[in-house]
Design a protein around this motif. Structure first.
Motif, PDB file in Angstrom:
ATOM      1  N   LEU A  13       2.149  -1.574  13.311  1.00  0.00           N
ATOM      2  CA  LEU A  13       1.419  -1.729  12.043  1.00  0.00           C
ATOM      3  C   LEU A  13       2.056  -2.889  11.306  1.00  0.00           C
ATOM      4  N   GLY A  14       1.295  -3.952  11.115  1.00  0.00           N
ATOM      5  CA  GLY A  14       1.919  -5.214  10.730  1.00  0.00           C
ATOM      6  C   GLY A  14       1.622  -5.694   9.337  1.00  0.00           C
ATOM      7  N   GLY A  15       1.609  -7.010   9.239  1.00  0.00           N
ATOM      8  CA  GLY A  15       1.427  -7.655   7.948  1.00  0.00           C
ATOM      9  C   GLY A  15       2.743  -8.151   7.377  1.00  0.00           C
ATOM     10  N   LEU A  36      -1.009  -5.347  17.868  1.00  0.00           N
ATOM     11  CA  LEU A  36      -0.586  -5.543  16.477  1.00  0.00           C
ATOM     12  C   LEU A  36      -1.773  -5.305  15.564  1.00  0.00           C
ATOM     13  N   SER A  37      -1.555  -4.508  14.531  1.00  0.00           N
ATOM     14  CA  SER A  37      -2.656  -4.171  13.626  1.00  0.00           C
ATOM     15  C   SER A  37      -2.451  -4.798  12.251  1.00  0.00           C
ATOM     16  N   PHE A  38      -3.481  -5.487  11.766  1.00  0.00           N
ATOM     17  CA  PHE A  38      -3.478  -6.041  10.406  1.00  0.00           C
ATOM     18  C   PHE A  38      -4.487  -5.273   9.559  1.00  0.00           C
ATOM     19  N   GLY A  56      -8.721  -1.125   8.592  1.00  0.00           N
ATOM     20  CA  GLY A  56      -8.172   0.225   8.479  1.00  0.00           C
ATOM     21  C   GLY A  56      -8.637   1.127   9.621  1.00  0.00           C
ATOM     22  N   PHE A  57      -7.942   2.272   9.747  1.00  0.00           N
ATOM     23  CA  PHE A  57      -8.250   3.234  10.813  1.00  0.00           C
ATOM     24  C   PHE A  57      -9.077   4.398  10.283  1.00  0.00           C
ATOM     25  N   GLY A  58      -9.150   4.516   8.962  1.00  0.00           N
ATOM     26  CA  GLY A  58      -9.812   5.670   8.362  1.00  0.00           C
ATOM     27  C   GLY A  58      -8.821   6.799   8.116  1.00  0.00           C
ATOM     28  N   GLY A  59      -7.730   6.477   7.413  1.00  0.00           N
ATOM     29  CA  GLY A  59      -6.758   7.493   7.033  1.00  0.00           C
ATOM     30  C   GLY A  59      -5.906   7.955   8.211  1.00  0.00           C
ATOM     31  N   THR A  79       5.013  -2.119   8.322  1.00  0.00           N
ATOM     32  CA  THR A  79       4.271  -2.570   7.138  1.00  0.00           C
ATOM     33  C   THR A  79       5.245  -2.936   6.012  1.00  0.00           C
ATOM     34  N   HIS A  80       4.702  -3.602   5.027  1.00  0.00           N
ATOM     35  CA  HIS A  80       5.474  -4.052   3.871  1.00  0.00           C
ATOM     36  C   HIS A  80       6.024  -2.848   3.101  1.00  0.00           C
ATOM     37  N   PRO A  81       7.207  -2.998   2.480  1.00  0.00           N
ATOM     38  CA  PRO A  81       7.781  -1.862   1.733  1.00  0.00           C
ATOM     39  C   PRO A  81       6.848  -1.291   0.659  1.00  0.00           C
ATOM     40  N   PHE A  82       5.872  -2.091   0.184  1.00  0.00           N
ATOM     41  CA  PHE A  82       4.958  -1.599  -0.850  1.00  0.00           C
ATOM     42  C   PHE A  82       3.641  -1.077  -0.273  1.00  0.00           C
ATOM     43  N   ALA A  83       3.513  -1.046   1.046  1.00  0.00           N
ATOM     44  CA  ALA A  83       2.290  -0.499   1.658  1.00  0.00           C
ATOM     45  C   ALA A  83       2.456   1.020   1.797  1.00  0.00           C
ATOM     46  N   ALA A  84       2.495   1.705   0.660  1.00  0.00           N
ATOM     47  CA  ALA A  84       2.867   3.125   0.628  1.00  0.00           C
ATOM     48  C   ALA A  84       1.849   4.011   1.340  1.00  0.00           C
ATOM     49  N   ARG A  85       0.576   3.678   1.176  1.00  0.00           N
ATOM     50  CA  ARG A  85      -0.455   4.542   1.773  1.00  0.00           C
ATOM     51  C   ARG A  85      -0.384   4.490   3.300  1.00  0.00           C
ATOM     52  N   MET A  86      -0.238   3.267   3.830  1.00  0.00           N
ATOM     53  CA  MET A  86      -0.194   3.137   5.289  1.00  0.00           C
ATOM     54  C   MET A  86       1.036   3.840   5.858  1.00  0.00           C
ATOM     55  N   LYS A  87       2.156   3.774   5.143  1.00  0.00           N
ATOM     56  CA  LYS A  87       3.371   4.449   5.624  1.00  0.00           C
ATOM     57  C   LYS A  87       3.153   5.960   5.683  1.00  0.00           C
ATOM     58  N   GLN A 143      -1.901  -9.751  -4.531  1.00  0.00           N
ATOM     59  CA  GLN A 143      -3.190  -9.752  -5.240  1.00  0.00           C
ATOM     60  C   GLN A 143      -3.581  -8.408  -5.816  1.00  0.00           C
ATOM     61  N   LYS A 144      -3.057  -7.342  -5.189  1.00  0.00           N
ATOM     62  CA  LYS A 144      -3.610  -6.015  -5.422  1.00  0.00           C
ATOM     63  C   LYS A 144      -3.491  -5.527  -6.863  1.00  0.00           C
ATOM     64  N   ASP A 145      -2.378  -5.905  -7.514  1.00  0.00           N
ATOM     65  CA  ASP A 145      -2.080  -5.308  -8.818  1.00  0.00           C
ATOM     66  C   ASP A 145      -2.231  -6.276  -9.984  1.00  0.00           C
ATOM     67  N   THR A 202       8.247  -9.773 -10.045  1.00  0.00           N
ATOM     68  CA  THR A 202       8.174  -9.666  -8.599  1.00  0.00           C
ATOM     69  C   THR A 202       8.406  -8.217  -8.176  1.00  0.00           C
ATOM     70  N   LYS A 203       8.014  -7.942  -6.922  1.00  0.00           N
ATOM     71  CA  LYS A 203       8.295  -6.630  -6.337  1.00  0.00           C
ATOM     72  C   LYS A 203       9.605  -6.710  -5.567  1.00  0.00           C
ATOM     73  N   ASN A 204      10.305  -5.618  -5.459  1.00  0.00           N
ATOM     74  CA  ASN A 204      11.542  -5.641  -4.674  1.00  0.00           C
ATOM     75  C   ASN A 204      11.195  -5.548  -3.190  1.00  0.00           C
TER      76      ASN A 204
HETATM   77  P1  NAP Z   1      -1.641   0.261   1.705  1.00  0.00           P
HETATM   78  O1  NAP Z   1      -2.056   0.346   0.279  1.00  0.00           O
HETATM   79  O2  NAP Z   1      -0.482   1.086   2.129  1.00  0.00           O
HETATM   80  O3  NAP Z   1      -2.839   0.598   2.669  1.00  0.00           O
HETATM   81  C1  NAP Z   1      -4.192   0.632   2.256  1.00  0.00           C
HETATM   82  C2  NAP Z   1      -5.040   0.839   3.459  1.00  0.00           C
HETATM   83  O4  NAP Z   1      -5.119  -0.364   4.221  1.00  0.00           O
HETATM   84  C3  NAP Z   1      -4.499   1.881   4.422  1.00  0.00           C
HETATM   85  O5  NAP Z   1      -4.842   3.179   4.023  1.00  0.00           O
HETATM   86  C4  NAP Z   1      -5.158   1.455   5.717  1.00  0.00           C
HETATM   87  O6  NAP Z   1      -6.522   1.847   5.755  1.00  0.00           O
HETATM   88  C5  NAP Z   1      -5.140  -0.048   5.604  1.00  0.00           C
HETATM   89  N1  NAP Z   1      -3.971  -0.659   6.233  1.00  0.00           N
HETATM   90  C6  NAP Z   1      -2.784  -0.984   5.664  1.00  0.00           C
HETATM   91  N2  NAP Z   1      -1.982  -1.587   6.535  1.00  0.00           N
HETATM   92  C7  NAP Z   1      -2.664  -1.644   7.698  1.00  0.00           C
HETATM   93  C8  NAP Z   1      -2.379  -2.186   8.975  1.00  0.00           C
HETATM   94  N3  NAP Z   1      -1.213  -2.800   9.240  1.00  0.00           N
HETATM   95  N4  NAP Z   1      -3.335  -2.059   9.939  1.00  0.00           N
HETATM   96  C9  NAP Z   1      -4.525  -1.463   9.678  1.00  0.00           C
HETATM   97  N5  NAP Z   1      -4.853  -0.955   8.478  1.00  0.00           N
HETATM   98  C10 NAP Z   1      -3.941  -1.052   7.500  1.00  0.00           C
HETATM   99  O7  NAP Z   1      -1.338  -1.256   2.099  1.00  0.00           O
HETATM  100  P2  NAP Z   1      -1.379  -2.582   1.221  1.00  0.00           P
HETATM  101  O8  NAP Z   1      -0.255  -2.536   0.252  1.00  0.00           O
HETATM  102  O9  NAP Z   1      -2.774  -2.787   0.737  1.00  0.00           O
HETATM  103  O10 NAP Z   1      -1.016  -3.644   2.326  1.00  0.00           O
HETATM  104  C11 NAP Z   1      -1.991  -4.036   3.251  1.00  0.00           C
HETATM  105  C12 NAP Z   1      -1.310  -4.848   4.348  1.00  0.00           C
HETATM  106  O11 NAP Z   1      -0.670  -5.997   3.802  1.00  0.00           O
HETATM  107  C13 NAP Z   1      -0.245  -4.081   5.116  1.00  0.00           C
HETATM  108  O12 NAP Z   1      -0.414  -4.376   6.480  1.00  0.00           O
HETATM  109  C14 NAP Z   1       1.065  -4.636   4.598  1.00  0.00           C
HETATM  110  O13 NAP Z   1       2.069  -4.632   5.594  1.00  0.00           O
HETATM  111  C15 NAP Z   1       0.688  -6.042   4.196  1.00  0.00           C
HETATM  112  N6  NAP Z   1       1.434  -6.528   3.041  1.00  0.00           N
HETATM  113  C16 NAP Z   1       1.454  -5.811   1.901  1.00  0.00           C
HETATM  114  C17 NAP Z   1       2.171  -6.299   0.831  1.00  0.00           C
HETATM  115  C18 NAP Z   1       2.248  -5.514  -0.455  1.00  0.00           C
HETATM  116  O14 NAP Z   1       2.918  -5.974  -1.379  1.00  0.00           O
HETATM  117  N7  NAP Z   1       1.621  -4.348  -0.557  1.00  0.00           N
HETATM  118  C19 NAP Z   1       2.857  -7.522   0.923  1.00  0.00           C
HETATM  119  C20 NAP Z   1       2.803  -8.230   2.115  1.00  0.00           C
HETATM  120  C21 NAP Z   1       2.086  -7.734   3.174  1.00  0.00           C
HETATM  121  P3  NAP Z   1      -6.997   3.209   6.486  1.00  0.00           P
HETATM  122  O15 NAP Z   1      -6.506   4.320   5.640  1.00  0.00           O
HETATM  123  O16 NAP Z   1      -8.484   3.064   6.541  1.00  0.00           O
HETATM  124  O17 NAP Z   1      -6.361   3.198   7.855  1.00  0.00           O
END
Ligand code: NAP
Length: 259
Positions: A13-15, A36-38, A56-59, A79-87, A143-145, A202-204
């Motif tokens: 699970l990448g990014g 590798l999944s984005f 996404g995979f659908g939860g 995944t990124h430390p702030f990708a809490a939902r995916m973790k 971008q998210k916040d 910034t985020k930590n």
């Molecule tokens: P998130 O809030 O934890 O996840 C939201 C949803 O996006 C998840 O429920 C999942 O959808 C989908 N998802 C997240 N990571 C995925 C992956 N690697 N492959 C497939 N689906 C994924 O995540 P987020 O904070 O939006 O981050 C999205 C992506 O950007 C992640 O891959 C993360 O590593 C990367 N990223 C995030 C940040 C950040 O600051 N948050 C910074 C740099 C990179 P489903 O529930 O439908 O599976």
């Protein structure tokens, strides 16, 4: 028997840079069939050296079904430390599907003498921490916040992100810089000075790719609003970097292939 064992299917699970480094280590290694999944958050991710998928995979249940259907036995949450939902989804899916899960947990940045950090628990608190007086603010939060800063419209924002944010996500006075790290300290210092930045949000995130901005703010004596990390799921095996994840995969390759 050993040489006929099928390769172990690995889903990363990448990014993140860790995910990309791990993908590079797995490319052309016959012991693994990696994927590798984005999420699809970045419009043009750098093409990886292994097969990839986007979206996404659908939860957690969707992810568990994906793992089962594809015969994946090793799952690396990079995944990124702030990708809490995916973790959380990854941790739950590992309970539902027959996979071994490892999470890469990048160490947090720690303040050092000279830093002027205000640590806040979430982005709404970061917007509030900027105070009443109008300031020139650099936002390096992705971008998210961004919309949280609409609650503090009296500041002037410089927003740096990989892809340009959509206008409806922005606070009213915002200028955009589209850039992808890594960044060095000289360039960060120039950015802060040339835009007249008075405070950084910034985020930590941790890691080296974007840490230079902290050295630059320290050298210039500028304050930083540091958003603390969200909680991560308990009970998941963790390593700090892609090199350790690689060793974990090597150690599990044989068992995952039924050797
Ligand atoms: P998130 O809030 O934890 O996840 C939201 C949803 O996006 C998840 O429920 C999942 O959808 C989908 N998802 C997240 N990571 C995925 C992956 N690697 N492959 C497939 N689906 C994924 O995540 P987020 O904070 O939006 O981050 C999205 C992506 O950007 C992640 O891959 C993360 O590593 C990367 N990223 C995030 C940040 C950040 O600051 N948050 C910074 C740099 C990179 P489903 O529930 O439908 O599976």
């Amino acid at each position: 028997m050993t040489e006929f064992a099928p390769p172990a299917r690995v889903l990363i699970l990448g990014g993140t840079t860790e995910a990309s480094s791990l993908a590079a280590r797995l490319a052309n290694d016959a012991r693994f069939t990696p994927l590798l999944s984005f999420a699809g958050a970045t419009k043009s991710p750098r093409p990886p050296p292994i097969p990839h998928r986007i979206g996404g995979f659908g939860g957690s249940e969707g992810l568990a079904a994906f793992l089962r259907t594809g015969g994946t036995t090793l799952l690396v949450d990079a995944t990124h430390p702030f990708a809490a939902r995916m973790k959380r989804n990854a941790a739950e899916a590992a309970q539902l599907a027959p996979v071994k899960l490892l999470a890469i947990h990048r160490p947090e940045w720690q303040p050092v003498p000279g830093d002027r950090w205000t640590i806040v628990p979430h982005m709404a608190a970061a917007a509030a921490a900027l105070g009443e007086a109008p300031r020139r603010v650099l936002l390096t939060i992705g971008q998210k916040d961004l919309a949280e800063f609409r609650a503090a419209p009296h500041h002037h924002y410089v927003v740096r992100s990989v892809d340009p944010p959509t206008p409806d996500a922005l606070p009213p006075k915002a200028e955009i810089i589209s850039a992808r790290g890594p960044f060095d300290e000289a360039a960060e210092t120039h950015l802060l000075q040339s835009r007249g930045i008075e405070i950084l949000v910034t985020k930590n995130a941790g890691g080296t790719a974007t840490v230079a901005k902290l050295a630059a703010t320290r050298a210039l004596g500028l304050p930083v609003v540091m958003v603390a990390r969200p909680q991560i799921p308990e009970g998941v095996a963790r390593v700090p970097d892609s090199e350790s994840a690689w060793r974990w995969l090597e150690a599990h390759a044989g068992t995952a292939r039924g050797v």
